[in-house]
Scaffold this motif. Sequence first.
Motif, PDB file in Angstrom:
ATOM      1  N   LEU A 161     102.254 -79.715 -40.931  1.00 53.11           N
ATOM      2  CA  LEU A 161     102.697 -80.785 -41.821  1.00 53.11           C
ATOM      3  C   LEU A 161     103.819 -80.341 -42.744  1.00 53.11           C
ATOM      4  CD1 LEU A 161      99.345 -82.255 -43.161  1.00 53.11           C
ATOM      5  CD2 LEU A 161     100.939 -83.350 -41.620  1.00 53.11           C
ATOM      6  N   LYS A 162     104.811 -81.186 -42.870  1.00 54.89           N
ATOM      7  CA  LYS A 162     105.825 -80.972 -43.897  1.00 54.89           C
ATOM      8  C   LYS A 162     105.244 -81.489 -45.219  1.00 54.89           C
ATOM      9  CE  LYS A 162     109.968 -80.843 -41.150  1.00 54.89           C
ATOM     10  NZ  LYS A 162     110.393 -79.554 -41.635  1.00 54.89           N
ATOM     11  N   PRO A 163     105.663 -80.930 -46.352  1.00 55.63           N
ATOM     12  CA  PRO A 163     105.086 -81.351 -47.639  1.00 55.63           C
ATOM     13  C   PRO A 163     105.169 -82.855 -47.890  1.00 55.63           C
ATOM     14  CG  PRO A 163     106.370 -79.357 -47.930  1.00 55.63           C
ATOM     15  CD  PRO A 163     106.592 -79.804 -46.511  1.00 55.63           C
ATOM     16  N   HIS A 164     106.300 -83.485 -47.542  1.00 53.48           N
ATOM     17  CA  HIS A 164     106.408 -84.923 -47.790  1.00 53.48           C
ATOM     18  C   HIS A 164     105.456 -85.721 -46.895  1.00 53.48           C
ATOM     19  CE1 HIS A 164     109.272 -84.678 -44.384  1.00 53.48           C
ATOM     20  NE2 HIS A 164     108.953 -85.934 -44.181  1.00 53.48           N
ATOM     21  N   GLU A 165     105.161 -85.219 -45.702  1.00 53.53           N
ATOM     22  CA  GLU A 165     104.211 -85.903 -44.819  1.00 53.53           C
ATOM     23  C   GLU A 165     102.796 -85.809 -45.389  1.00 53.53           C
ATOM     24  OE1 GLU A 165     106.621 -84.917 -40.672  1.00 53.53           O
ATOM     25  OE2 GLU A 165     104.940 -83.662 -41.264  1.00 53.53           O
ATOM     26  N   ALA A 166     102.435 -84.636 -45.892  1.00 49.57           N
ATOM     27  CA  ALA A 166     101.120 -84.463 -46.512  1.00 49.57           C
ATOM     28  C   ALA A 166     100.997 -85.351 -47.741  1.00 49.57           C
ATOM     29  CB  ALA A 166     100.887 -82.997 -46.875  1.00 49.57           C
ATOM     30  N   ALA A 167     102.037 -85.383 -48.569  1.00 44.51           N
ATOM     31  CA  ALA A 167     102.007 -86.203 -49.782  1.00 44.51           C
ATOM     32  C   ALA A 167     101.841 -87.678 -49.432  1.00 44.51           C
ATOM     33  CB  ALA A 167     103.286 -85.990 -50.589  1.00 44.51           C
ATOM     34  N   PHE A 168     102.593 -88.167 -48.454  1.00 39.19           N
ATOM     35  CA  PHE A 168     102.493 -89.571 -48.056  1.00 39.19           C
ATOM     36  C   PHE A 168     101.093 -89.908 -47.569  1.00 39.19           C
ATOM     37  CE2 PHE A 168     102.660 -92.936 -44.889  1.00 39.19           C
ATOM     38  CZ  PHE A 168     103.271 -93.952 -45.613  1.00 39.19           C
ATOM     39  N   LEU A 169     100.546 -89.078 -46.692  1.00 40.13           N
ATOM     40  CA  LEU A 169      99.214 -89.314 -46.141  1.00 40.13           C
ATOM     41  C   LEU A 169      98.157 -89.314 -47.243  1.00 40.13           C
ATOM     42  CD1 LEU A 169      97.311 -89.616 -43.697  1.00 40.13           C
ATOM     43  CD2 LEU A 169      97.301 -87.130 -43.544  1.00 40.13           C
ATOM     44  N   LEU A 170      98.237 -88.360 -48.144  1.00 39.04           N
ATOM     45  CA  LEU A 170      97.259 -88.277 -49.231  1.00 39.04           C
ATOM     46  C   LEU A 170      97.386 -89.457 -50.182  1.00 39.04           C
ATOM     47  CD1 LEU A 170      97.610 -84.453 -49.737  1.00 39.04           C
ATOM     48  CD2 LEU A 170      95.516 -85.618 -49.003  1.00 39.04           C
ATOM     49  N   GLN A 171      98.614 -89.830 -50.547  1.00 38.15           N
ATOM     50  CA  GLN A 171      98.815 -90.975 -51.432  1.00 38.15           C
ATOM     51  C   GLN A 171      98.338 -92.266 -50.783  1.00 38.15           C
ATOM     52  OE1 GLN A 171     103.009 -90.539 -52.178  1.00 38.15           O
ATOM     53  NE2 GLN A 171     102.671 -89.451 -54.105  1.00 38.15           N
ATOM     54  N   ALA A 172      98.574 -92.412 -49.484  1.00 39.48           N
ATOM     55  CA  ALA A 172      98.141 -93.609 -48.765  1.00 39.48           C
ATOM     56  C   ALA A 172      96.623 -93.737 -48.750  1.00 39.48           C
ATOM     57  CB  ALA A 172      98.672 -93.580 -47.331  1.00 39.48           C
ATOM     58  N   ASN A 173      95.927 -92.630 -48.975  1.00 39.23           N
ATOM     59  CA  ASN A 173      94.465 -92.648 -48.992  1.00 39.23           C
ATOM     60  C   ASN A 173      93.896 -92.558 -50.405  1.00 39.23           C
ATOM     61  OD1 ASN A 173      93.123 -92.598 -46.163  1.00 39.23           O
ATOM     62  ND2 ASN A 173      95.022 -91.437 -45.968  1.00 39.23           N
ATOM     63  N   GLY A 174      94.720 -92.822 -51.407  1.00 35.54           N
ATOM     64  CA  GLY A 174      94.209 -92.923 -52.770  1.00 35.54           C
ATOM     65  C   GLY A 174      94.137 -91.634 -53.554  1.00 35.54           C
ATOM     66  N   PHE A 175      94.881 -90.623 -53.142  1.00 29.54           N
ATOM     67  CA  PHE A 175      94.914 -89.379 -53.900  1.00 29.54           C
ATOM     68  C   PHE A 175      96.123 -89.375 -54.820  1.00 29.54           C
ATOM     69  CE2 PHE A 175      92.279 -88.031 -50.338  1.00 29.54           C
ATOM     70  CZ  PHE A 175      91.288 -87.303 -50.985  1.00 29.54           C
ATOM     71  N   LEU A 176      95.953 -88.802 -56.001  1.00 31.24           N
ATOM     72  CA  LEU A 176      97.048 -88.605 -56.936  1.00 31.24           C
ATOM     73  C   LEU A 176      97.726 -87.305 -56.550  1.00 31.24           C
ATOM     74  CD1 LEU A 176      98.499 -89.471 -59.509  1.00 31.24           C
ATOM     75  CD2 LEU A 176      96.791 -88.182 -60.795  1.00 31.24           C
ATOM     76  N   VAL A 177      98.970 -87.390 -56.114  1.00 32.40           N
ATOM     77  CA  VAL A 177      99.651 -86.235 -55.538  1.00 32.40           C
ATOM     78  C   VAL A 177     100.839 -85.831 -56.407  1.00 32.40           C
ATOM     79  CG1 VAL A 177     100.921 -85.375 -53.530  1.00 32.40           C
ATOM     80  CG2 VAL A 177      98.987 -86.929 -53.210  1.00 32.40           C
ATOM     81  N   ASP A 178     100.883 -84.572 -56.761  1.00 29.35           N
ATOM     82  CA  ASP A 178     102.038 -83.991 -57.440  1.00 29.35           C
ATOM     83  C   ASP A 178     102.506 -82.855 -56.545  1.00 29.35           C
ATOM     84  OD1 ASP A 178     103.915 -82.781 -59.015  1.00 29.35           O
ATOM     85  OD2 ASP A 178     102.533 -82.254 -60.637  1.00 29.35           O
TER      86      ASP A 178
END
Length: 124
Positions: A61-78
């Motif tokens: 996973l690229k960092p932006h892909e991980a961030a998108f997936l996590l945010q799409a599932n309701g995680f607060l991502v920094d």
Amino acid sequence: MEHLLDLPAAVAEVRRVLKPGGVLVFDTINRTYKSYLAAIVLAEEVLQLVPPRVHDWRLFLKPHEAAFLLQANGFLVDTAQFRGMAPTVELDPRKLLRSAARALPSGKLPPPPLSHFGEVSSLD
């Protein structure tokens, strides 16, 4: 995360069972040419530190892909909290050989330093 065939379903399930305000700590490998060389060519094929075909570079996973997936599932991502989203393997062959030579008398090779950690919080 890079070993999961259905990562979206796995992340959704983690989100479902995580306590409100809970923290998910994860480990993954960034999809770069360096990570292909380090995790697959060196660790699997050359040094045989891990079993063959344990990694599929397409699942890294690229960092932006991980961030998108996590945010799409309701995680607060920094993404500033994503630490080491690139392999930290020493690619200098002389250093690799010296390291392997030091480890061989003990009968064990050192583990490859391929871990990359991130931490995200649920929005609840």
